[in-house]
Design an enzyme around this catalytic site. Structure first.
Site, short mmCIF file in Angstrom:
data_model
loop_
_atom_site.label_atom_id
_atom_site.label_comp_id
_atom_site.label_asym_id
_atom_site.label_seq_id
_atom_site.Cartn_x
_atom_site.Cartn_y
_atom_site.Cartn_z
N SER A 148 0.83 -1.21 0.00
CA SER A 148 0.00 0.00 0.00
C SER A 148 0.86 1.25 0.00
O SER A 148 1.94 1.29 0.62
CB SER A 148 -0.89 0.01 1.24
N TYR A 162 -1.43 -0.33 10.38
CA TYR A 162 -1.59 -0.73 8.97
C TYR A 162 -0.43 -0.18 8.14
O TYR A 162 0.20 -0.90 7.37
CB TYR A 162 -2.93 -0.22 8.45
N1 LIG Z 1 -8.60 -0.67 -1.64
C1 LIG Z 1 -7.51 0.06 -1.67
O1 LIG Z 1 -7.52 1.22 -2.10
C2 LIG Z 1 -6.21 -0.51 -1.18
C3 LIG Z 1 -5.09 0.33 -1.17
C4 LIG Z 1 -3.87 -0.17 -0.77
C5 LIG Z 1 -3.76 -1.51 -0.42
N2 LIG Z 1 -4.86 -2.30 -0.42
C6 LIG Z 1 -4.67 -3.71 -0.02
O2 LIG Z 1 -5.39 -4.55 -0.87
C7 LIG Z 1 -5.72 -5.76 -0.19
C8 LIG Z 1 -7.20 -6.07 -0.35
O3 LIG Z 1 -7.96 -5.04 0.28
P1 LIG Z 1 -9.35 -4.52 -0.30
O4 LIG Z 1 -9.16 -3.13 -0.71
O5 LIG Z 1 -9.89 -5.49 -1.26
O6 LIG Z 1 -10.21 -4.46 1.03
P2 LIG Z 1 -11.40 -5.39 1.55
O7 LIG Z 1 -12.49 -5.40 0.56
O8 LIG Z 1 -11.65 -4.92 2.93
O9 LIG Z 1 -10.74 -6.82 1.55
C9 LIG Z 1 -9.88 -7.26 2.55
C10 LIG Z 1 -9.62 -8.71 2.27
O10 LIG Z 1 -8.77 -9.25 3.28
C11 LIG Z 1 -9.38 -10.40 3.81
N3 LIG Z 1 -9.09 -10.52 5.24
C12 LIG Z 1 -9.14 -9.56 6.18
N4 LIG Z 1 -8.83 -10.06 7.37
C13 LIG Z 1 -8.58 -11.38 7.19
C14 LIG Z 1 -8.21 -12.44 8.05
N5 LIG Z 1 -8.05 -12.28 9.35
N6 LIG Z 1 -8.04 -13.66 7.51
C15 LIG Z 1 -8.22 -13.86 6.19
N7 LIG Z 1 -8.57 -12.89 5.33
C16 LIG Z 1 -8.74 -11.67 5.83
C17 LIG Z 1 -10.88 -10.22 3.59
O11 LIG Z 1 -11.48 -11.49 3.52
P3 LIG Z 1 -12.93 -11.82 4.14
O12 LIG Z 1 -13.52 -10.54 4.69
O13 LIG Z 1 -13.69 -12.37 2.99
O14 LIG Z 1 -12.65 -12.82 5.19
C18 LIG Z 1 -10.92 -9.51 2.26
O15 LIG Z 1 -10.88 -10.42 1.19
C19 LIG Z 1 -5.30 -5.54 1.27
O16 LIG Z 1 -4.04 -6.13 1.50
C20 LIG Z 1 -5.18 -4.04 1.36
O17 LIG Z 1 -4.30 -3.63 2.37
C21 LIG Z 1 -6.08 -1.84 -0.78
#
Ligand SMILES: NC(=O)c1ccc[n+]([C@@H]2O[C@H](COP(=O)([O-])OP(=O)(O)OC[C@H]3O[C@@H](n4cnc5c(N)ncnc54)[C@H](OP(=O)(O)O)[C@@H]3O)[C@@H](O)[C@H]2O)c1
Length: 258
Positions: A148, A162
């Site tokens: 990120s 985070y």
């Molecule tokens: N969206 C952005 O703008 C952004 C920016 C920078 C980085 N990221 C990174 O992208 C990745 C995906 O995030 P997202 O944006 O798609 O957010 P999200 O929709 O909140 O998804 C988070 C994901 O992580 C999984 N997760 C969370 N806690 C977990 C646990 N204890 N065990 C197993 N799985 C877990 C969730 O799975 P379930 O809820 O289905 O269990 C979900 O699939 C993350 O690493 C995040 O840091 C996102």
């Protein structure tokens, strides 16, 4: 040069692949002909997504809560019972916690570091035999860690654990890349800007907050499924086979030219 971006027939694991960015990534891989395992903490969502993505190819659900290293090891054992080779590991599952500095709770550290840093490490360590099994100099196995921008520059998100966890996974990616190069396993971090998922919903909840965010992004928009799938496909295919130890920014210019 034909087949430069071909990933058909590869076996991939996408953690957190049932929702958000993980689902986008999983769909991209399935549509490209890979056999894809996805995880979610919720068995019903995991199974539903796998069913939906199976319309385009092969996708299998494995429910897992990756808050403990034991759960990561159990996930690997489940994969080992079904596959002898894994070509692509996408450490996408991620947890965030936002609170004002003055009241930021101690309990917001261990679980965030566990999911965002220790889990990916344990998965790499325990999957090594399967990653090595399919890896060659011309076609290395790929570990892609989802990082990120918050771990690369000071975004004002009040997400202290985070941000630190994402800086850690960027660095861990380089350390693992160095150690695993001779085994023909590449390790890279994809450093994301802003994509419209559940994780960023609070930043986008008011129209003017979205406008302020967009005004900061040189390319003037949020990330899309095409953007993330494009980079993941590159890194997973022959085209990306010479890339390792890299932080690849996918942020509309926020880090490089904002
Ligand atoms: N969206 C952005 O703008 C952004 C920016 C920078 C980085 N990221 C990174 O992208 C990745 C995906 O995030 P997202 O944006 O798609 O957010 P999200 O929709 O909140 O998804 C988070 C994901 O992580 C999984 N997760 C969370 N806690 C977990 C646990 N204890 N065990 C197993 N799985 C877990 C969730 O799975 P379930 O809820 O289905 O269990 C979900 O699939 C993350 O690493 C995040 O840091 C996102």
């Amino acid at each position: 040069m034909t087949g430069l971006f071909d990933i058909s027939g590869k076996v991939a694991l996408v953690t957190g692949g049932a929702q958000g960015l993980g689902r986008m990534i999983a769909e991209g891989l399935v549509r490209a002909g890979a056999r894809v395992y996805i995880t979610s903490r919720k068995a019903d969502i995991c199974e539903q997504t796998a069913r939906e993505l199976s319309e385009f190819g092969e996708c299998f659900p494995i429910p897992a809560d990756l808050t403990t290293p034991e759960a990561a090891t159990a996930l690997v054992n489940e994969i080992k019972s079904r596959e002898s080779v894994v070509h692509i590991l996408i450490n996408n599952a991620g947890k965030t916690w936002g609170a004002p500095l003055e009241s930021f709770p101690d309990k917001a550290w261990a679980s965030v570091m566990a999911v965002n840093v220790q889990g990916p490490f344990t998965l790499v360590r325990d999957l090594l035999p399967l990653l090595k099994a399919g890896a060659t100099a011309e076609n290395p196995a790929r570990v892609i860690n989802i990082g990120s921008l918050a771990g690369a520059k000071a975004e004002r998100l009040s997400a202290y654990s985070y941000s630190a966890s994402k800086a850690a996974i960027h660095h861990l990616s380089k350390v693992l890349a160095a150690d695993l190069a001779e085994s023909h396993i590449t390790v890279n971090a994809v450093v994301l800007g802003y994509f419209p998922t559940q994780m960023t919903a609070h930043i986008r909840k008011e129209d003017d907050e979205t406008q302020k965010l967009l005004a900061r992004v040189p390319l003037g928009r949020l990330g899309t499924p095409e953007d993330i799938v494009g980079l993941i496909t590159f890194l997973s295919s022959r085209a990306g086979a010479y890339v390792t130890g890299s932080e690849m920014y996918l942020d509309g210019g926020l880090s490089g030219c904002a």
